[in-house]
Design a protein around this motif. Structure first.
Motif, PDB file in Angstrom:
ATOM      1  N   PHE A 131       0.665  -0.794  -0.085  1.00  0.00           N
ATOM      2  CA  PHE A 131      -0.179   0.018  -0.184  1.00  0.00           C
ATOM      3  C   PHE A 131       1.526   1.027  -0.114  1.00  0.00           C
ATOM      4  CE2 PHE A 131      -2.609  -3.249   1.940  1.00  0.00           C
ATOM      5  CZ  PHE A 131      -3.726  -2.801   1.215  1.00  0.00           C
ATOM      6  N   ALA A 132       0.511   1.933  -0.645  1.00  0.00           N
ATOM      7  CA  ALA A 132       1.243   3.260  -1.269  1.00  0.00           C
ATOM      8  C   ALA A 132       0.684   3.857  -0.338  1.00  0.00           C
ATOM      9  CB  ALA A 132       2.103   4.372  -2.229  1.00  0.00           C
ATOM     10  N   PHE A 133       1.620   4.805   1.295  1.00  0.00           N
ATOM     11  CA  PHE A 133       1.138   6.205   1.695  1.00  0.00           C
ATOM     12  C   PHE A 133       1.191   7.755   1.164  1.00  0.00           C
ATOM     13  CE2 PHE A 133       2.643   9.542   5.350  1.00  0.00           C
ATOM     14  CZ  PHE A 133       0.658   9.122   5.410  1.00  0.00           C
ATOM     15  N   ASP A 134       0.439   8.040   1.381  1.00  0.00           N
ATOM     16  CA  ASP A 134       0.141   9.380   0.014  1.00  0.00           C
ATOM     17  C   ASP A 134       1.004  10.579   1.029  1.00  0.00           C
ATOM     18  OD1 ASP A 134      -0.359  12.101  -1.620  1.00  0.00           O
ATOM     19  OD2 ASP A 134      -2.458  10.934  -1.803  1.00  0.00           O
ATOM     20  N   LEU A 135       1.771  10.759   0.703  1.00  0.00           N
ATOM     21  CA  LEU A 135       2.344  12.123   2.212  1.00  0.00           C
ATOM     22  C   LEU A 135       1.181  13.617   1.830  1.00  0.00           C
ATOM     23  CD1 LEU A 135       5.855  11.848   1.359  1.00  0.00           C
ATOM     24  CD2 LEU A 135       4.574  11.352   3.809  1.00  0.00           C
ATOM     25  N   GLU A 136       0.870  13.665   0.682  1.00  0.00           N
ATOM     26  CA  GLU A 136       0.556  14.854   0.483  1.00  0.00           C
ATOM     27  C   GLU A 136      -1.494  14.326   1.020  1.00  0.00           C
ATOM     28  OE1 GLU A 136       0.209  16.419  -3.218  1.00  0.00           O
ATOM     29  OE2 GLU A 136       2.096  16.029  -3.655  1.00  0.00           O
ATOM     30  N   ALA A 137      -2.208  13.884   0.373  1.00  0.00           N
ATOM     31  CA  ALA A 137      -3.279  13.597   1.291  1.00  0.00           C
ATOM     32  C   ALA A 137      -3.199  13.694   2.780  1.00  0.00           C
ATOM     33  CB  ALA A 137      -4.300  12.611   1.107  1.00  0.00           C
ATOM     34  N   ASN A 138      -2.371  13.235   3.330  1.00  0.00           N
ATOM     35  CA  ASN A 138      -2.208  13.100   4.621  1.00  0.00           C
ATOM     36  C   ASN A 138      -0.960  14.220   5.469  1.00  0.00           C
ATOM     37  OD1 ASN A 138      -3.731  10.429   5.630  1.00  0.00           O
ATOM     38  ND2 ASN A 138      -2.311  10.096   3.921  1.00  0.00           N
ATOM     39  N   HIS A 196       1.272   4.996  19.261  1.00  0.00           N
ATOM     40  CA  HIS A 196       0.119   4.952  19.700  1.00  0.00           C
ATOM     41  C   HIS A 196      -0.954   6.159  18.861  1.00  0.00           C
ATOM     42  CE1 HIS A 196      -0.901   1.588  22.239  1.00  0.00           C
ATOM     43  NE2 HIS A 196       0.033   2.150  22.967  1.00  0.00           N
ATOM     44  N   GLU A 197      -0.524   7.612  18.899  1.00  0.00           N
ATOM     45  CA  GLU A 197      -0.794   8.437  18.633  1.00  0.00           C
ATOM     46  C   GLU A 197      -0.712   8.243  16.686  1.00  0.00           C
ATOM     47  OE1 GLU A 197      -2.730  12.266  18.173  1.00  0.00           O
ATOM     48  OE2 GLU A 197      -2.029  11.379  19.321  1.00  0.00           O
ATOM     49  N   ALA A 198       0.619   8.058  16.621  1.00  0.00           N
ATOM     50  CA  ALA A 198       0.677   8.040  14.862  1.00  0.00           C
ATOM     51  C   ALA A 198      -0.560   6.126  14.313  1.00  0.00           C
ATOM     52  CB  ALA A 198       1.754   7.495  14.653  1.00  0.00           C
ATOM     53  N   GLN A 199      -1.057   5.519  15.221  1.00  0.00           N
ATOM     54  CA  GLN A 199      -1.729   4.483  14.611  1.00  0.00           C
ATOM     55  C   GLN A 199      -2.789   5.067  14.374  1.00  0.00           C
ATOM     56  OE1 GLN A 199      -0.886   1.140  14.518  1.00  0.00           O
ATOM     57  NE2 GLN A 199      -2.544   0.139  14.282  1.00  0.00           N
ATOM     58  N   ASN A 200      -3.125   5.974  16.035  1.00  0.00           N
ATOM     59  CA  ASN A 200      -4.722   6.873  15.489  1.00  0.00           C
ATOM     60  C   ASN A 200      -4.846   7.245  14.761  1.00  0.00           C
ATOM     61  OD1 ASN A 200      -5.252   5.240  18.499  1.00  0.00           O
ATOM     62  ND2 ASN A 200      -4.718   6.940  19.394  1.00  0.00           N
ATOM     63  N   LEU A 201      -3.644   8.526  14.473  1.00  0.00           N
ATOM     64  CA  LEU A 201      -4.107   9.126  12.754  1.00  0.00           C
ATOM     65  C   LEU A 201      -4.151   8.683  11.862  1.00  0.00           C
ATOM     66  CD1 LEU A 201      -1.306  12.005  13.645  1.00  0.00           C
ATOM     67  CD2 LEU A 201      -3.838  12.208  13.750  1.00  0.00           C
ATOM     68  N   PHE A 202      -2.770   7.529  11.354  1.00  0.00           N
ATOM     69  CA  PHE A 202      -3.619   6.770   9.941  1.00  0.00           C
ATOM     70  C   PHE A 202      -4.282   5.769   9.639  1.00  0.00           C
ATOM     71  CE2 PHE A 202       0.170   9.551  10.844  1.00  0.00           C
ATOM     72  CZ  PHE A 202       0.145  10.644  10.005  1.00  0.00           C
ATOM     73  N   PRO A 222       2.619   3.464   8.509  1.00  0.00           N
ATOM     74  CA  PRO A 222       3.878   2.747   7.468  1.00  0.00           C
ATOM     75  C   PRO A 222       5.562   3.830   7.168  1.00  0.00           C
ATOM     76  CG  PRO A 222       2.201   5.243   7.759  1.00  0.00           C
ATOM     77  CD  PRO A 222       2.174   4.517   8.393  1.00  0.00           C
ATOM     78  N   ILE A 223       6.128   3.579   6.918  1.00  0.00           N
ATOM     79  CA  ILE A 223       7.611   3.469   7.028  1.00  0.00           C
ATOM     80  C   ILE A 223       7.739   4.912   6.916  1.00  0.00           C
ATOM     81  CG2 ILE A 223       8.062   3.123   4.646  1.00  0.00           C
ATOM     82  CD1 ILE A 223      10.490   1.566   7.862  1.00  0.00           C
ATOM     83  N   GLU A 224       7.087   6.061   6.168  1.00  0.00           N
ATOM     84  CA  GLU A 224       6.950   6.752   5.813  1.00  0.00           C
ATOM     85  C   GLU A 224       7.043   7.896   7.316  1.00  0.00           C
ATOM     86  OE1 GLU A 224       6.014   5.561   1.994  1.00  0.00           O
ATOM     87  OE2 GLU A 224       5.449   5.140   4.024  1.00  0.00           O
ATOM     88  N   VAL A 225       6.326   7.389   7.859  1.00  0.00           N
ATOM     89  CA  VAL A 225       5.441   7.983   9.232  1.00  0.00           C
ATOM     90  C   VAL A 225       6.969   7.056  10.404  1.00  0.00           C
ATOM     91  CG1 VAL A 225       4.033   7.815  11.750  1.00  0.00           C
ATOM     92  CG2 VAL A 225       3.312   8.428   9.210  1.00  0.00           C
ATOM     93  N   GLN A 226       7.614   5.250  10.304  1.00  0.00           N
ATOM     94  CA  GLN A 226       8.570   5.373  11.035  1.00  0.00           C
ATOM     95  C   GLN A 226       9.607   6.453  10.927  1.00  0.00           C
ATOM     96  OE1 GLN A 226       8.613   0.996  11.346  1.00  0.00           O
ATOM     97  NE2 GLN A 226       6.763   1.166  10.152  1.00  0.00           N
ATOM     98  N   LYS A 227       9.882   6.735   9.261  1.00  0.00           N
ATOM     99  CA  LYS A 227      11.098   7.597   9.731  1.00  0.00           C
ATOM    100  C   LYS A 227      11.086   9.349  10.410  1.00  0.00           C
ATOM    101  CE  LYS A 227      12.766   5.157   5.296  1.00  0.00           C
ATOM    102  NZ  LYS A 227      12.648   5.392   3.950  1.00  0.00           N
ATOM    103  N   MET A 228      10.074   8.857   9.903  1.00  0.00           N
ATOM    104  CA  MET A 228       9.856  11.040  10.326  1.00  0.00           C
ATOM    105  C   MET A 228       9.736  10.660  11.544  1.00  0.00           C
ATOM    106  SD  MET A 228       6.689  13.655   9.609  1.00  0.00           S
ATOM    107  CE  MET A 228       5.294  12.663  11.440  1.00  0.00           C
TER     108      MET A 228
END
Length: 161
Positions: A3-10, A36-42, A46-52
């Protein structure tokens, strides 16, 4: 299926997560709170969020990945709109839960821990749901179906299509 994570849409959610991280990064146990907050938001991590998160908290990505994969409440893939859980606890298993699970997988074309490409369904094998008297049991989100046989599965899934 990837699944592709859409940075712009998020973009808004990413901003919210950055604010949350800045407010909490000095607190003990910040990584768990941030995950937990990231899981609730998205809905997943996704790996992009983990990197951030790695960059913001200055924690190695490997450690974040290790925590995210260790705890079952975190998911690295998006869950479906309808989360199907098939109980494989002892009572359910003895009464045919594996055949129920096999039928769900066959009808959806995915396996345990996967999500359909349209993100409509995901499948989880669960442990005791506390409904042993209804064995075997399947859940769709909060709906519980019991005393099933494989022939019941198609009708249940069709209700959610």
């Amino acid at each position: 299926m990837e699944f592709a994570f859409d940075l712009e849409a998020n973009e808004e959610k990413l901003k919210d997560l950055k604010i949350f991280m800045r407010e909490n990064k000095r607190k003990k146990g910040a990584l768990m709170a941030v995950l937990h907050e990231a899981q609730n938001l998205f809905g997943y991590l996704p790996i992009e969020v983990q990197k951030m998160i790695s960059e913001e908290l200055r924690i190695p990505l490997s450690e974040i990945y290790g925590v995210a994969t260790f705890y079952s409440q975190f998911s690295l893939i998006p869950k479906g709109e309808y989360k199907i859980g098939v109980c494989l606890g002892t009572a359910c298993y003895v009464k045919g839960a594996q055949e129920i699970l096999d039928k769900v997988e066959e009808l959806l074309g995915i396996g345990v821990g996967q999500t359909t490409p349209d993100r409509k369904f995901s499948i989880d094998a669960t442990r005791c749901l506390g409904a042993c008297g209804l064995a075997p049991v399947l859940t769709v989100n909060e709906d519980v179906y019991g005393k099933l046989n494989p022939d019941d599965v198609k009708e249940i899934i069709e209700k959610y299509r």
